[in-house]
Design a protein around this motif. Structure first.
Motif, mmCIF file in Angstrom:
data_model
loop_
_atom_site.group_PDB
_atom_site.id
_atom_site.type_symbol
_atom_site.label_atom_id
_atom_site.label_comp_id
_atom_site.label_asym_id
_atom_site.label_seq_id
_atom_site.Cartn_x
_atom_site.Cartn_y
_atom_site.Cartn_z
ATOM 1 N N ASN A 158 -17.876 -21.329 -0.890
ATOM 2 C CA ASN A 158 -18.014 -23.618 -0.656
ATOM 3 C C ASN A 158 -17.649 -23.712 0.064
ATOM 4 O OD1 ASN A 158 -18.173 -23.468 -4.392
ATOM 5 N ND2 ASN A 158 -16.210 -22.218 -3.906
ATOM 6 N N TYR A 159 -18.090 -25.435 0.084
ATOM 7 C CA TYR A 159 -17.450 -25.670 1.151
ATOM 8 C C TYR A 159 -16.490 -26.122 1.296
ATOM 9 C CZ TYR A 159 -17.131 -30.344 4.625
ATOM 10 O OH TYR A 159 -16.656 -30.894 5.072
ATOM 11 N N GLY A 160 -14.930 -25.458 1.998
ATOM 12 C CA GLY A 160 -14.459 -25.596 2.583
ATOM 13 C C GLY A 160 -12.992 -25.224 1.934
ATOM 14 N N ASP A 161 -14.117 -24.037 1.802
ATOM 15 C CA ASP A 161 -13.645 -22.678 0.618
ATOM 16 C C ASP A 161 -12.744 -21.806 1.686
ATOM 17 O OD1 ASP A 161 -11.940 -21.219 -0.712
ATOM 18 O OD2 ASP A 161 -14.298 -20.724 -2.353
ATOM 19 N N TYR A 162 -12.337 -20.527 1.491
ATOM 20 C CA TYR A 162 -11.561 -18.983 2.604
ATOM 21 C C TYR A 162 -12.390 -19.045 3.737
ATOM 22 C CZ TYR A 162 -7.688 -19.301 0.505
ATOM 23 O OH TYR A 162 -6.286 -18.890 -0.587
ATOM 24 N N GLY A 163 -13.900 -18.902 3.325
ATOM 25 C CA GLY A 163 -15.320 -17.761 4.213
ATOM 26 C C GLY A 163 -14.348 -16.599 3.540
ATOM 27 N N PRO A 164 -14.737 -15.657 5.080
ATOM 28 C CA PRO A 164 -14.471 -14.814 4.495
ATOM 29 C C PRO A 164 -13.286 -14.105 4.584
ATOM 30 C CG PRO A 164 -15.988 -14.775 6.254
ATOM 31 C CD PRO A 164 -15.758 -15.749 5.776
ATOM 32 N N THR A 165 -12.280 -13.376 3.571
ATOM 33 C CA THR A 165 -10.974 -13.332 3.206
ATOM 34 C C THR A 165 -11.058 -11.787 2.836
ATOM 35 O OG1 THR A 165 -11.187 -15.322 1.977
ATOM 36 C CG2 THR A 165 -9.221 -14.048 1.342
ATOM 37 N N ILE A 166 -9.628 -11.487 3.426
ATOM 38 C CA ILE A 166 -9.090 -10.134 3.004
ATOM 39 C C ILE A 166 -7.569 -10.928 1.914
ATOM 40 C CG2 ILE A 166 -8.345 -7.486 3.676
ATOM 41 C CD1 ILE A 166 -10.224 -8.141 5.823
ATOM 42 N N ILE A 167 -7.594 -8.933 1.142
ATOM 43 C CA ILE A 167 -6.393 -9.133 0.684
ATOM 44 C C ILE A 167 -6.164 -7.575 0.408
ATOM 45 C CG2 ILE A 167 -4.898 -9.752 -1.744
ATOM 46 C CD1 ILE A 167 -7.166 -11.406 -2.716
ATOM 47 N N LEU A 168 -4.573 -7.908 1.260
ATOM 48 C CA LEU A 168 -4.071 -6.459 0.902
ATOM 49 C C LEU A 168 -2.564 -6.296 0.167
ATOM 50 C CD1 LEU A 168 -3.549 -5.809 4.597
ATOM 51 C CD2 LEU A 168 -5.442 -5.140 3.737
ATOM 52 N N GLN A 169 -2.202 -4.466 -0.502
ATOM 53 C CA GLN A 169 -1.993 -4.553 -1.098
ATOM 54 C C GLN A 169 -0.616 -3.776 -0.898
ATOM 55 O OE1 GLN A 169 -2.939 -3.298 -4.500
ATOM 56 N NE2 GLN A 169 -1.195 -2.679 -6.237
ATOM 57 N N HIS A 170 0.351 -4.368 -1.086
ATOM 58 C CA HIS A 170 1.562 -3.838 -0.314
ATOM 59 C C HIS A 170 2.337 -3.266 -1.020
ATOM 60 C CE1 HIS A 170 0.396 -5.786 3.223
ATOM 61 N NE2 HIS A 170 -0.025 -6.762 2.502
ATOM 62 N N GLN A 171 3.423 -1.789 -0.896
ATOM 63 C CA GLN A 171 4.336 -0.889 -2.080
ATOM 64 C C GLN A 171 5.769 -1.006 -0.799
ATOM 65 O OE1 GLN A 171 3.735 -1.695 -5.175
ATOM 66 N NE2 GLN A 171 5.316 -0.738 -5.776
ATOM 67 N N ILE A 172 6.671 -1.748 -1.137
ATOM 68 C CA ILE A 172 7.947 -1.344 -0.580
ATOM 69 C C ILE A 172 9.292 -1.138 -1.998
ATOM 70 C CG2 ILE A 172 9.587 -2.013 0.690
ATOM 71 C CD1 ILE A 172 7.600 -2.659 2.118
ATOM 72 N N ASP A 173 8.996 0.214 -2.140
ATOM 73 C CA ASP A 173 9.166 1.162 -2.597
ATOM 74 C C ASP A 173 9.008 0.500 -3.817
ATOM 75 O OD1 ASP A 173 11.809 2.283 -1.046
ATOM 76 O OD2 ASP A 173 12.736 0.464 -0.641
ATOM 77 N N ALA A 174 9.957 -0.099 -5.146
ATOM 78 C CA ALA A 174 9.586 0.005 -6.368
ATOM 79 C C ALA A 174 8.588 -1.308 -6.631
ATOM 80 C CB ALA A 174 10.677 -0.038 -7.563
ATOM 81 N N PHE A 175 8.427 -3.061 -5.348
ATOM 82 C CA PHE A 175 8.332 -3.670 -5.353
ATOM 83 C C PHE A 175 7.519 -4.142 -4.961
ATOM 84 C CE2 PHE A 175 8.533 -7.587 -3.619
ATOM 85 C CZ PHE A 175 8.683 -8.404 -4.891
ATOM 86 N N GLY A 176 6.010 -4.540 -5.575
ATOM 87 C CA GLY A 176 4.557 -4.416 -4.993
ATOM 88 C C GLY A 176 4.655 -6.368 -4.964
ATOM 89 N N PHE A 177 3.523 -6.396 -3.766
ATOM 90 C CA PHE A 177 2.694 -7.602 -4.125
ATOM 91 C C PHE A 177 1.623 -7.865 -2.950
ATOM 92 C CE2 PHE A 177 5.712 -7.186 -0.410
ATOM 93 C CZ PHE A 177 5.090 -8.189 1.356
ATOM 94 N N TYR A 178 1.103 -8.254 -2.500
ATOM 95 C CA TYR A 178 -0.049 -9.677 -2.113
ATOM 96 C C TYR A 178 0.202 -9.938 -1.055
ATOM 97 C CZ TYR A 178 -1.419 -7.112 -5.902
ATOM 98 O OH TYR A 178 -1.402 -6.174 -7.081
ATOM 99 N N SER A 179 -0.612 -9.650 0.004
ATOM 100 C CA SER A 179 -0.812 -11.185 1.401
ATOM 101 C C SER A 179 -2.539 -10.784 1.267
ATOM 102 C CB SER A 179 -0.278 -10.529 2.679
ATOM 103 O OG SER A 179 -0.561 -9.303 3.099
ATOM 104 N N LEU A 180 -2.915 -12.556 1.134
ATOM 105 C CA LEU A 180 -3.683 -12.896 1.368
ATOM 106 C C LEU A 180 -4.668 -13.366 2.958
ATOM 107 C CD1 LEU A 180 -5.935 -14.749 -0.525
ATOM 108 C CD2 LEU A 180 -5.345 -15.956 1.667
ATOM 109 N N TYR A 181 -5.906 -12.815 3.869
ATOM 110 C CA TYR A 181 -5.996 -13.248 4.841
ATOM 111 C C TYR A 181 -7.572 -14.575 4.474
ATOM 112 C CZ TYR A 181 -2.541 -9.705 5.662
ATOM 113 O OH TYR A 181 -1.664 -8.987 5.838
#
Length: 226
Positions: A123-146
């Motif tokens: 979309n115009y003004g959108d991210y273009g190419p995008t990667i999302i990573l999933q992280h796990q720190i012990d029992a805690f999980g979250f994601y990072s977007l690029y």
């Protein structure tokens, strides 16, 4: 206001720099509606905005600029993808941290993780190419977007592939492929990815802001810039 458990964990993590730029070589950049300098810039033009940003970096003897978390921005008015009639539902509050630097700059994973998903958001003004990573720190999980990457960054990727801390995962795209923005990285932390794949809202409206402030805390808690 005290940090949440999620925010405290982010602060405590030992991360690798996302860009190969020392923290001392960043300068803060304000692209909010409160920056009067932007009144003289055609922010709808990626070329004009790029000239302003890189002049700001040069004037401050820096190599890159950072900023943008929860900024109320006027630059999204150029795109119907963000702009709706009711101001309460117009998306114009930025949820990530932007790192402004030249196209083709390498992007590195700050932590161990695996590829959750990837996509070219066109979309115009959108991210273009995008990667999302999933992280796990012990029992805690979250994601990072690029976001705003080069097309080459999403070639030959495999969902579930492991990524080591400090591994190059991408490079930055030009305005031609990155949603028509000056070259930069949109970096965002996400607690609950919901049902999204290769995409997640990076700009909020006023009505949904409280949810996103909790689900997408300040990425600078992880990066420690400025």
């Amino acid at each position: 206001m005290p940090l949440s458990i999620f925010e405290a964990i982010l602060c405590a993590l030992n991360t690798h720099p996302i860009l190969n730029v020392p923290k001392s070589d960043y300068t803060f950049l304000d692209l909010s509606i409160h920056n009067s300098e932007l009144n003289n810039i055609n922010v709808a033009s990626s070329k004009d905005l790029e000239a302003y940003i890189f002049n700001h970096i040069e004037k401050n003897n820096a190599k890159a600029a950072f900023g943008g978390y929860l900024e109320h921005r006027g630059i999204y008015k150029r795109s119907t993808y963000f702009n709706e009639q009711n101001p309460k539902i117009e998306r114009d509050i930025h949820l990530g941290l932007d790192l402004w630097i030249e196209a083709n700059t390498s992007v590195f994973s700050p932590l161990d993780g695996k590829i959750h998903s990837f996509k070219n958001n066109t979309n115009y003004g959108d991210y273009g190419p995008t990667i999302i990573l999933q992280h796990q720190i012990d029992a805690f999980g979250f994601y990072s977007l690029y976001g705003h990457l080069s097309l080459e960054s999403i070639e030959n990727l495999k969902i579930g592939a492991y990524v080591k801390q400090g591994q190059q995962i991408a490079s930055l795209g030009t305005a031609k492929v990155n949603g028509d923005y000056p070259p930069h990285l949109h970096f965002q932390i996400i607690k609950d990815i919901q049902d999204y794949e290769g995409d997640y809202p990076g700009v909020s409206n006023q009505l949904d802001l409280e949810f996103y402030k909790v689900n997408c805390p300040d990425p600078n808690l992880l990066l420690g810039l400025g």
